[in-house]
Motif scaffolding. Sequence first.
Motif, PDB file in Angstrom:
ATOM      1  N   ALA A 116       0.835  -1.202   0.000  1.00  0.00           N
ATOM      2  CA  ALA A 116       0.000   0.000   0.000  1.00  0.00           C
ATOM      3  C   ALA A 116       0.865   1.246   0.000  1.00  0.00           C
ATOM      4  O   ALA A 116       1.964   1.260   0.560  1.00  0.00           O
ATOM      5  CB  ALA A 116      -0.914   0.009   1.221  1.00  0.00           C
ATOM      6  N   LEU A 117       0.347   2.290  -0.636  1.00  0.00           N
ATOM      7  CA  LEU A 117       0.921   3.626  -0.541  1.00  0.00           C
ATOM      8  C   LEU A 117       0.247   4.275   0.660  1.00  0.00           C
ATOM      9  O   LEU A 117      -0.976   4.316   0.744  1.00  0.00           O
ATOM     10  CB  LEU A 117       0.637   4.421  -1.816  1.00  0.00           C
ATOM     11  CG  LEU A 117       1.149   5.849  -1.870  1.00  0.00           C
ATOM     12  CD1 LEU A 117       2.671   5.902  -1.752  1.00  0.00           C
ATOM     13  CD2 LEU A 117       0.697   6.521  -3.162  1.00  0.00           C
ATOM     14  N   LEU A 118       1.049   4.763   1.610  1.00  0.00           N
ATOM     15  CA  LEU A 118       0.522   5.318   2.858  1.00  0.00           C
ATOM     16  C   LEU A 118       0.699   6.835   2.878  1.00  0.00           C
ATOM     17  O   LEU A 118       1.560   7.372   2.163  1.00  0.00           O
ATOM     18  CB  LEU A 118       1.253   4.696   4.051  1.00  0.00           C
ATOM     19  CG  LEU A 118       1.209   3.161   4.127  1.00  0.00           C
ATOM     20  CD1 LEU A 118       2.119   2.661   5.239  1.00  0.00           C
ATOM     21  CD2 LEU A 118      -0.210   2.684   4.331  1.00  0.00           C
ATOM     22  N   PRO A 119      -0.078   7.529   3.695  1.00  0.00           N
ATOM     23  CA  PRO A 119       0.126   8.980   3.805  1.00  0.00           C
ATOM     24  C   PRO A 119       1.544   9.283   4.301  1.00  0.00           C
ATOM     25  O   PRO A 119       2.031   8.642   5.230  1.00  0.00           O
ATOM     26  CB  PRO A 119      -0.913   9.409   4.843  1.00  0.00           C
ATOM     27  CG  PRO A 119      -1.943   8.328   4.835  1.00  0.00           C
ATOM     28  CD  PRO A 119      -1.198   7.062   4.501  1.00  0.00           C
ATOM     29  N   SER A 120       2.198  10.229   3.651  1.00  0.00           N
ATOM     30  CA  SER A 120       3.553  10.628   4.067  1.00  0.00           C
ATOM     31  C   SER A 120       3.458  11.741   5.088  1.00  0.00           C
ATOM     32  O   SER A 120       2.621  12.634   4.973  1.00  0.00           O
ATOM     33  CB  SER A 120       4.363  11.108   2.859  1.00  0.00           C
ATOM     34  OG  SER A 120       4.614  10.034   1.995  1.00  0.00           O
ATOM     35  N   VAL A 121       4.331  11.680   6.066  1.00  0.00           N
ATOM     36  CA  VAL A 121       4.396  12.719   7.085  1.00  0.00           C
ATOM     37  C   VAL A 121       5.332  13.805   6.571  1.00  0.00           C
ATOM     38  O   VAL A 121       6.482  13.524   6.216  1.00  0.00           O
ATOM     39  CB  VAL A 121       4.921  12.140   8.415  1.00  0.00           C
ATOM     40  CG1 VAL A 121       5.063  13.221   9.465  1.00  0.00           C
ATOM     41  CG2 VAL A 121       4.019  11.018   8.895  1.00  0.00           C
TER      42      VAL A 121
END
Length: 159
Positions: A116-121
Motif C-alpha cells: 500500500a501507498l501510505l500517507p507521508s508525514v
Amino acid sequence: MASKMIQGNEKEIVTFGRHTYSNGFPAFDWPNSGFYFTFRGNAVILSFSEFKKPYTFYVLVKVDNICQRFALSTGNEKIIIEGLQNKRHTIELIKITEGEERIVFTGAEIFGTTPALLPSVPKEGLKIEFLGDSITAGYGNLAPATEKLFYTFQQDSTR
C-alpha cells in the motif's frame, strides 16, 4: 506476494526542491530536488520517463535513512529495492548531479503481503535554499583537488 502500481503524481508523494512537471508527473531539473513517499511492503521498483537524449545522472535513494547511489543514463532504468521487511518504509530520491535533462518520476510498483501507498508525514525543520552556480551544486566535489575537468560521477550535491 501481491503488488500495487502507483502513479508518480499521487497525492501521497511529496516533492521538494526546484522541480517542474512533465505530462502531469514531477520532473526534477535541479540538484537536491526529489521526492519521498511512505509505503507498506517488502520491495519497490521506481520508474522514470525516457530522456530526450542520453545523459548520466546520479541520484541518492534513501530507504528508512539508509542511502545508496544509483546512475540513470536513459530514463528507461528501474531502481529496484528489495529484501526489506514487510512493514512500513519511507523511500526518498534526491537528484545529486546537474545536467541538461530532467528526471521524470512516472511511478512505482510496491510488493508485499498487503502492499500500500501510505500517507507521508511532512518533514519538519529548517529549510535552506542555496543560490549559486555549479560549484554551489557540488560540481566536481568528489574529484581529486588536482582534477581540471569534472564528470557527473564526481558530483554529489548532498555533500
